[in-house]
Design an enzyme around this catalytic site. Sequence first.
Site, PDB file in Angstrom:
ATOM      1  N   LYS A 283      39.280 -31.660   7.259  1.00 48.16           N
ATOM      2  CA  LYS A 283      39.390 -32.015   8.675  1.00 48.16           C
ATOM      3  C   LYS A 283      40.418 -33.141   8.886  1.00 48.16           C
ATOM      4  CE  LYS A 283      38.443 -32.539  13.031  1.00 48.16           C
ATOM      5  NZ  LYS A 283      38.881 -31.579  14.041  1.00 48.16           N
TER       6      LYS A 283
ATOM      7  N   LYS B  11      41.827 -42.450  14.153  1.00 49.15           N
ATOM      8  CA  LYS B  11      40.865 -42.638  13.056  1.00 49.15           C
ATOM      9  C   LYS B  11      41.039 -41.547  11.999  1.00 49.15           C
ATOM     10  CE  LYS B  11      37.293 -40.467  13.844  1.00 49.15           C
ATOM     11  NZ  LYS B  11      36.744 -39.119  13.669  1.00 49.15           N
TER      12      LYS B  11
ATOM     13  N   SER C  11      33.652 -36.146  12.329  1.00 48.56           N
ATOM     14  CA  SER C  11      34.863 -36.098  11.494  1.00 48.56           C
ATOM     15  C   SER C  11      34.865 -37.404  10.697  1.00 48.56           C
ATOM     16  CB  SER C  11      36.124 -36.002  12.356  1.00 48.56           C
ATOM     17  OG  SER C  11      36.110 -34.840  13.131  1.00 48.56           O
TER      18      SER C  11
HETATM   19  P1  NDP Z   1      32.735 -39.212  22.018  1.00 46.95           P
HETATM   20  O1  NDP Z   1      33.456 -40.496  21.979  1.00 46.95           O
HETATM   21  O2  NDP Z   1      32.813 -38.364  23.239  1.00 46.95           O
HETATM   22  O3  NDP Z   1      31.168 -39.444  21.731  1.00 46.95           O
HETATM   23  C1  NDP Z   1      30.756 -40.231  20.654  1.00 46.95           C
HETATM   24  C2  NDP Z   1      29.263 -40.153  20.491  1.00 46.95           C
HETATM   25  O4  NDP Z   1      28.874 -41.084  19.477  1.00 46.95           O
HETATM   26  C3  NDP Z   1      28.477 -40.521  21.741  1.00 46.95           C
HETATM   27  O5  NDP Z   1      27.260 -39.828  21.734  1.00 46.95           O
HETATM   28  C4  NDP Z   1      28.254 -42.015  21.535  1.00 46.95           C
HETATM   29  O6  NDP Z   1      27.153 -42.518  22.240  1.00 46.95           O
HETATM   30  C5  NDP Z   1      27.972 -42.044  20.058  1.00 46.95           C
HETATM   31  N1  NDP Z   1      28.204 -43.364  19.479  1.00 46.95           N
HETATM   32  C6  NDP Z   1      29.315 -44.121  19.581  1.00 46.95           C
HETATM   33  N2  NDP Z   1      29.152 -45.283  18.902  1.00 46.95           N
HETATM   34  C7  NDP Z   1      27.897 -45.260  18.394  1.00 46.95           C
HETATM   35  C8  NDP Z   1      27.140 -46.158  17.614  1.00 46.95           C
HETATM   36  N3  NDP Z   1      27.635 -47.334  17.209  1.00 46.95           N
HETATM   37  N4  NDP Z   1      25.882 -45.815  17.257  1.00 46.95           N
HETATM   38  C9  NDP Z   1      25.365 -44.634  17.647  1.00 46.95           C
HETATM   39  N5  NDP Z   1      26.032 -43.730  18.402  1.00 46.95           N
HETATM   40  C10 NDP Z   1      27.286 -44.045  18.761  1.00 46.95           C
HETATM   41  O7  NDP Z   1      33.199 -38.408  20.721  1.00 46.95           O
HETATM   42  P2  NDP Z   1      33.308 -36.824  20.517  1.00 46.95           P
HETATM   43  O8  NDP Z   1      32.032 -36.185  20.892  1.00 46.95           O
HETATM   44  O9  NDP Z   1      34.573 -36.353  21.098  1.00 46.95           O
HETATM   45  O10 NDP Z   1      33.499 -36.788  18.929  1.00 46.95           O
HETATM   46  C11 NDP Z   1      32.417 -36.870  18.006  1.00 46.95           C
HETATM   47  C12 NDP Z   1      32.984 -36.547  16.625  1.00 46.95           C
HETATM   48  O11 NDP Z   1      33.537 -35.221  16.649  1.00 46.95           O
HETATM   49  C13 NDP Z   1      34.131 -37.490  16.212  1.00 46.95           C
HETATM   50  O12 NDP Z   1      34.091 -37.718  14.843  1.00 46.95           O
HETATM   51  C14 NDP Z   1      35.376 -36.675  16.586  1.00 46.95           C
HETATM   52  O13 NDP Z   1      36.493 -37.074  15.809  1.00 46.95           O
HETATM   53  C15 NDP Z   1      34.917 -35.267  16.309  1.00 46.95           C
HETATM   54  N6  NDP Z   1      35.613 -34.201  17.047  1.00 46.95           N
HETATM   55  C16 NDP Z   1      35.804 -34.254  18.416  1.00 46.95           C
HETATM   56  C17 NDP Z   1      36.470 -33.231  19.068  1.00 46.95           C
HETATM   57  C18 NDP Z   1      36.715 -33.219  20.550  1.00 46.95           C
HETATM   58  O14 NDP Z   1      37.431 -32.309  21.026  1.00 46.95           O
HETATM   59  N7  NDP Z   1      36.184 -34.131  21.338  1.00 46.95           N
HETATM   60  C19 NDP Z   1      37.006 -32.073  18.313  1.00 46.95           C
HETATM   61  C20 NDP Z   1      36.670 -32.084  16.914  1.00 46.95           C
HETATM   62  C21 NDP Z   1      36.038 -33.119  16.315  1.00 46.95           C
HETATM   63  P3  NDP Z   1      27.282 -43.098  23.731  1.00 46.95           P
HETATM   64  O15 NDP Z   1      26.959 -41.945  24.643  1.00 46.95           O
HETATM   65  O16 NDP Z   1      26.296 -44.184  23.768  1.00 46.95           O
HETATM   66  O17 NDP Z   1      28.699 -43.606  23.898  1.00 46.95           O
END
Ligand code: NDP
Length: 295
Positions: A170, A239, A95
């Site tokens: 979104k 965010k 997102s």
């Molecule tokens: P999470 O916080 O669960 O996971 C984030 C992911 O990004 C992890 O794989 C994390 O790795 C990685 N990450 C974080 N920081 C960095 C970095 N600096 N460099 C590289 N990788 C990084 O988030 P979600 O999966 O929940 O969300 C992902 C996206 O989807 C977001 O934009 C969110 O807004 C969107 N979204 C989420 C929903 C939900 O229900 N959860 C629904 C709809 C949209 P690591 O494992 O190392 O922490």
Amino acid sequence: MKISFLGLGAIGTPMAAHLARAHELTVWNRTTERARVFSEQHSARLAETPRDAAGGAEIVITCLPTSREVESVLEGPDGMETALARGTLLVDCTSGDPASSRRIAARLDTRGVGFIDAPVSGGTDGAVAAALTVMVGGEAPDVERAMPILALFGKRIEHLGPVGAGHATKAINNALLAVNIAAVGEGAAALARAGVNLEKAFAVLNASSGRSFVSEKLVPERVLTGLWPRTFRLALLEKDVGIACAMLDELNVDGPLIELARELFRQARLELGESADYLEIIKLIEQQAGVELRT
Ligand code: NDP
């Protein structure tokens, strides 16, 4: 098809699992252990760096917290940018924000790499059930090419306009969600203090004009039950509302309601921390009102 997926977080993991069943999948995650477990469970190739993930891929999917992280996995010696072959398509399911997406798309275009923004809605349950709504922005040929891949985790896939249109839609969706959560929490706290039976009150609200997804599903299933599952981090919703505020600002649209929701979620993020679930803002409303919203 050779697909690479970067970002095995709460929603990325079930999305990637659907891809692994149908295609030759490579995964990369910042915390390698998560990617290692995934690769063992789903027979996916484990990439050591984003650059390694990009090499040889036909389609690369990112699902990271914000557009900043998407830019960061493109850049630097371990970044994807110089390893993406001409004709590769980057599908950003983060997102993210429209302005960053336009910048990334322009940058990749000079290398003959396509870009579409394809953020999702429907939560982690929707991802597991392959029933997500996918909001797509990009050039029509790129979107058409991505469609069969998006259909592996999406049920409703809508092409909304040029690059950035998916992220814009979104952000506005999540701004509306945030306004709703705060409003339903405040209203329910007032009803609880007034001594109204909450189960009956929600049944009535949900048969009336004030109902919403928050009042019909989220609050009854996760708050009134006291379950409070952690599925979507409050920090990520804050965010998203911030992205909506920046859009309104840029487009000269006054948005006092969305601005206020942003401020409420910003405060909640400070108080509750980075791992709190988005509905936990209602805990702060409960505390202030001195009530517990339970049936
Ligand atoms: P999470 O916080 O669960 O996971 C984030 C992911 O990004 C992890 O794989 C994390 O790795 C990685 N990450 C974080 N920081 C960095 C970095 N600096 N460099 C590289 N990788 C990084 O988030 P979600 O999966 O929940 O969300 C992902 C996206 O989807 C977001 O934009 C969110 O807004 C969107 N979204 C989420 C929903 C939900 O229900 N959860 C629904 C709809 C949209 P690591 O494992 O190392 O922490």
